[in-house]
Write an enzyme that holds these catalytic residues in place. Structure first.
Site, PDB file in Angstrom:
ATOM      1  N   CYS A 151      26.525  46.007  39.971  1.00 59.52           N
ATOM      2  CA  CYS A 151      27.143  46.935  40.131  1.00 59.52           C
ATOM      3  C   CYS A 151      28.282  47.074  41.208  1.00 59.52           C
ATOM      4  CB  CYS A 151      26.140  48.278  40.999  1.00 59.52           C
ATOM      5  SG  CYS A 151      24.584  48.122  40.060  1.00 59.52           S
TER       6      CYS A 151
ATOM      7  N   ALA B 198      36.285  33.447  35.018  1.00 60.03           N
ATOM      8  CA  ALA B 198      35.498  32.369  35.703  1.00 60.03           C
ATOM      9  C   ALA B 198      34.322  32.966  36.653  1.00 60.03           C
ATOM     10  CB  ALA B 198      36.594  31.567  36.455  1.00 60.03           C
ATOM     11  N   GLU B 199      34.672  34.043  37.107  1.00 57.68           N
ATOM     12  CA  GLU B 199      33.394  34.651  37.931  1.00 57.68           C
ATOM     13  C   GLU B 199      32.206  34.703  37.048  1.00 57.68           C
ATOM     14  OE1 GLU B 199      36.818  35.286  38.763  1.00 57.68           O
ATOM     15  OE2 GLU B 199      36.251  34.044  40.482  1.00 57.68           O
TER      16      GLU B 199
ATOM     17  N   CYS C  67      32.410  46.745  40.566  1.00 57.91           N
ATOM     18  CA  CYS C  67      33.109  47.939  40.369  1.00 57.91           C
ATOM     19  C   CYS C  67      32.918  48.825  41.385  1.00 57.91           C
ATOM     20  CB  CYS C  67      32.941  48.292  39.191  1.00 57.91           C
ATOM     21  SG  CYS C  67      33.182  47.431  37.540  1.00 57.91           S
TER      22      CYS C  67
ATOM     23  N   ASP D 282      37.231  29.938  45.566  1.00 53.32           N
ATOM     24  CA  ASP D 282      37.943  30.781  44.553  1.00 53.32           C
ATOM     25  C   ASP D 282      39.359  30.759  44.842  1.00 53.32           C
ATOM     26  OD1 ASP D 282      38.433  32.623  42.627  1.00 53.32           O
ATOM     27  OD2 ASP D 282      38.026  34.416  43.756  1.00 53.32           O
TER      28      ASP D 282
ATOM     29  N   ARG E 129      48.672  43.305  32.536  1.00 52.57           N
ATOM     30  CA  ARG E 129      49.987  43.223  33.185  1.00 52.57           C
ATOM     31  C   ARG E 129      51.243  43.357  32.493  1.00 52.57           C
ATOM     32  NH1 ARG E 129      46.055  41.103  35.981  1.00 52.57           N
ATOM     33  NH2 ARG E 129      46.255  38.931  34.898  1.00 52.57           N
TER      34      ARG E 129
ATOM     35  N   ASN F  62      47.881  37.126  46.059  1.00 56.05           N
ATOM     36  CA  ASN F  62      47.122  37.221  44.726  1.00 56.05           C
ATOM     37  C   ASN F  62      48.393  37.292  43.609  1.00 56.05           C
ATOM     38  OD1 ASN F  62      45.307  37.963  42.754  1.00 56.05           O
ATOM     39  ND2 ASN F  62      43.961  37.904  44.252  1.00 56.05           N
ATOM     40  N   TRP F  63      47.948  38.001  42.572  1.00 56.10           N
ATOM     41  CA  TRP F  63      48.886  38.167  41.360  1.00 56.10           C
ATOM     42  C   TRP F  63      50.066  39.016  41.635  1.00 56.10           C
ATOM     43  CZ3 TRP F  63      50.019  42.748  39.453  1.00 56.10           C
ATOM     44  CH2 TRP F  63      49.228  43.769  39.910  1.00 56.10           C
TER      45      TRP F  63
ATOM     46  N   THR G 251      44.043  39.950  30.444  1.00 53.93           N
ATOM     47  CA  THR G 251      44.504  40.746  31.291  1.00 53.93           C
ATOM     48  C   THR G 251      45.997  40.513  31.593  1.00 53.93           C
ATOM     49  OG1 THR G 251      44.164  39.735  33.457  1.00 53.93           O
ATOM     50  CG2 THR G 251      42.397  41.608  32.480  1.00 53.93           C
TER      51      THR G 251
HETATM   52 CA    CA Z   1      38.697  34.164  40.653  1.00 54.01          CA
END
Ligand code: CA
Length: 744
Positions: free
Chosen positions: A659, A224-225, A662, A347, A162, A434-435, A207
């Site tokens: 898988c 965290a995931e 992604c 989450d 970012r 979100n971000w 990131t």
């Molecule tokens: Ca998360």
């Protein structure tokens, strides 16, 4: 009537000499070479010029040089509001392309550029750093940290970055593999690098853009995931030596606590073995410095695993998950915290961007912090003590009825408790926001938020429901929720699938009212920039870069980039000309969601391609722009092995555990990562080598031989073939045949 005071700026600008050095060529995309890791603090020789000499005073007085964009959110307040007015509601229809730059990648672009002293600094995929001429896009230098390709698998949400921080002649970047690197702002030469990761057996990644203030660089991490424990570190900007570290969640309680606050925090975790699984609480995006109190605010992420029944079966708030935590900028000592989602179960990160403002609340001037975290409520906090001032919903919220202003706690909706039976919940794990950054207009008191309504059907992990046990699996997501139910809904397109939507909202955080709302048919859209020219800019999933009237939300201008966008636009002015820039290229956290189901339209990056490009606009700009060719969506004929449903169901489960992160739910790529339904004969032949041995690791496709065996790989392969066949039949107008369900 909301009134803000705007900080009065004193003029203090260092005008630097502008030297150009020979550009340093970057490596080709994902060369897979191993980076040399170093914990050595480098020497601290001062840069030989004042170019890019941004210091605390200069950022504090950013409004005195509105032509520059000095920090991640432009100023320490991170309002992402520009005072520039040359481009305005009256003339924005004449906005045209000034230049574009192909970033040579089709991975997601999330960077906010820094523009200072005639240089634009930004990052691209794989944490690559670029210094370019902001008038032409010509590369002055570039730097490739050579992140090993295997980190493509270690990142939950694409190989994104970012942005950088620029401070005292240096450019700071956090690499995907967790290094913090200081570069010479003039030459791109490396000055020092440090390893910020405490445990390389766990899947930590970086990131976020570092922040700098008070001679220190602040950086967190994600993961965290996958099962990690969150923390933020502060490094001496000059030498790279660590100054302090703040852990956001307690570790193994049988060991000494790293910091005194953790003793209290540990009392809010009950039972369970969260430290084995990870705990979570990663600070992967928002870290904001407040010069008024010399405090750093940390936006803390979700629990690991998501489900609290596994993480902390005895209940408890699980501090400091999903919290805004204020720490002393010099020592890292806790000042106050506010937890947005006690006992997070969904989450619901509070890592979303935070903006600071001075605002009149109930007749009294307050120094406030503004955040729209994933959980759907917009928080206005008193920065002095963390007191909750407002918590109105900015999106549809079903997990809680409201926030009790007496206790400061959300009141959960008991009807949507998913511990026994799965339930659709809003917001889903992508959040109400979100971000993708919002923008704050201090004068009108409005916040322009990229809002999304995208539910998830939450259900407890089957393994835990049956046995009461849960074990962390290294190398894959450890969510504690049952993704099989999501897949069933996705494949069978059941009527009860609530329709996802996106919005751009002009929201008043004090009243909870929206001045205007624009609906966008796809949910995963870009960050926002508002300007004193009465404009709000945003790039969307459909590839349209748009300018709206800030007062009314009326669409005033749009440019078809043919590529979905996430990155926030910025604006700058050089030699009397104002520019607006945006990076195109989607991906990020929505890779897992993959191709949407109708009637949600395809994102542009699925219909065309996901071209990573920097696009820069000015009034009257007429630079050429070539529309990409539409993508060939044909699915080739499949060789089916005639396996039994249970075998294919096993492949399906393995696919979704390893898988889909992604390649997308139900083998439907969203257009960023290759769609496995379209594999050619050669790829089919090499399938096991790719999956197990990692022969495509240079593209970020790491091998999974550590967690999958040949039988797993072959069953995944059969499942992929079966899904491809099914969708090919549908495309040809045939009946797809019987469908299996994920039950084993
Ligand atoms: Ca998360």
């Amino acid at each position: 009537m909301v009134r803000y005071t705007i900080l009065v700026a004193a003029i203090l600008a260092f005008l630097g000499m502008y030297f150009l050095r020979t550009p340093q060529e970057i490596q080709p995309e994902g060369d897979g070479s191993l980076a040399v890791m170093s914990n050595e603090a480098g020497d601290s020789a001062a840069p030989d010029s004042r170019t890019a000499w941004i210091d605390d005073e200069r950022i504090k007085n950013a409004d005195s040089e509105p032509g520059n964009w000095l920090a991640y959110g432009r100023t320490y307040e991170e309002q992402r509001f520009s005072p520039l007015t040359q481009i305005n509601a009256g003339n924005v229809s004449q906005l045209g392309l000034a230049w574009s730059k192909d970033m040579g990648t089709n991975r997601a672009q999330e960077s906010t550029p820094i523009v200072v002293d005639g240089i634009m600094y930004f990052t691209s995929a794989w944490s690559r750093v670029y210094a370019v001429d902001p008038l032409t896009g010509e590369t002055l230098w570039s730097y490739d940290p050579k992140v090993p390709g295997e980190y493509g698998r270690r990142a939950c949400c694409d190989v994104v970055n970012r942005g950088v921080a620029v401070y005292q002649g240096r450019v700071y970047v956090g690499s995907l593999d967790g290094r913090l690197i200081a570069l010479d702002a003039l030459t791109g030469e490396e000055i020092w690098q440090v390893d910020t990761i405490i445990d390389r057996d766990r899947f930590y990644t970086v990131t976020g853009a570092p922040r700098v203030a008070n001679g220190k660089v602040f950086i967190g991490n994600g993961g965290a995931e996958f099962g990690v424990r969150g923390y933020v570190s502060a490094y001496d900007a000059d030498t790279g030596e660590m100054v302090w570290r703040f852990f956001t969640v307690p570790g193994d309680p049988s060991l000494p606590f790293e910091q005194p606050e953790l003793a209290e925090a540990a009392k809010t975790w009950k039972g369970g073995n969260w430290w084995e699984i990870g705990g979570g609480g990663t600070v992967w995006n928002s870290i904001v410095y407040d010069p008024d109190f010399n405090v750093v605010y940390l936006g803390v992420g979700n629990g690991s695993p998501w489900t609290r029944a596994i993480r902390s079966p005895g209940g408890g708030d699980n501090l400091f998950l999903s919290s805004i935590v204020a720490v002393d900028a010099d020592t890292g000592e806790l000042k106050w915290h506010y937890q947005t989602t006690p006992g997070d179960n969904w989450d619901y990160t509070a890592v979303q961007d935070m903006a600071l403002a001075d605002m009149e609340v109930d007749g009294e001037m307050k120094k406030v912090l503004l955040q729209a975290p994933k959980n759907g409520f917009f928080y206005v906090l008193d920065r002095e003590n963390g007191e909750l001032l407002r918590a109105h919903p900015y999106a549809t919220v079903t997990w809680a009825t409201h926030v009790d202003m007496e206790t400061g706690r959300p009141v959960e909706n008991p009807d949507l408790d998913y511990s026994e039976k799965e339930k659709w919940v809003l917001p889903g794990p992508l959040g109400g926001h979100n971000w993708q950054a919002m923008s704050v207009d201090a004068e009108s008191g409005l916040v322009f938020i990229p809002v999304q309504e995208n539910p998830l059907i939450y259900g407890m992990a089957e393994e835990f429901k049956e046995t009461g046990l849960y074990k962390r699996n290294p190398g894959r997501w450890n969510l504690g929720v049952e993704l099989g139910r999501v897949v069933q809904h996705f494949v069978s397109n059941l009527a009860d699938w609530p329709l996802p939507r996106g919005y751009l909202k002009a929201f008043d955080p004090l009243t909870g009212e929206s001045a205007w709302v624009v609906e966008i048919p796809h949910y995963w859209n870009g960050g926002v920039l508002a300007t004193a020219g009465d404009l709000v800019f945003q790039g969307d999933a459909l590839g349209m870069f748009k300018a709206y009237n800030k007062q009314t939300g009326e669409l005033l201008w749009e440019f078809n980039t043919y590529t979905s966008m996430l990155a926030p636009p910025i604006t700058y002015e050089i030699d009397g000309t104002q520019y607006v820039s945006i990076l195109t290229g989607s991906g990020g956290g929505d890779l897992f969601g993959g191709a949407p189901l109708p009637p949600v339209p395809n994102p542009a990056s699925l219909d065309y391609n996901n071209y990573g490009r920097m696009l820069v606009f000015k009034l009257g700009g007429d630079a050429p722009f070539e529309a990409p060719r539409a993508r060939d969506m044909t699915i080739p004929e499949q060789q089916l092995a005639g396996l039994s449903d249970p075998e294919i169901a096993h492949g399906e489960r393995m696919y979704h555990e390893y898988c889909a992160v992604c390649h997308g739910l139900a083998v439907r790529s969203g257009g960023v990562i290759p769609d496995l339904r379209q594999m050619d004969d050669g790829t089919h032949e090499a399938f096991n080598q790719i999956v197990l041995e990692g022969i495509l690791v240079q593209n970020g496709m790491s091998g999974f031989g550590d967690v999958l065996d040949v039988e797993d790989s072959e069953l995944i392969h059969h499942y992929v073939r079966a899904r491809a066949h099914e969708d090919r039949e549908v495309a040809l107008g045939n009946q797809p045949g019987p469908r299996w369900t994920w039950q084993d």
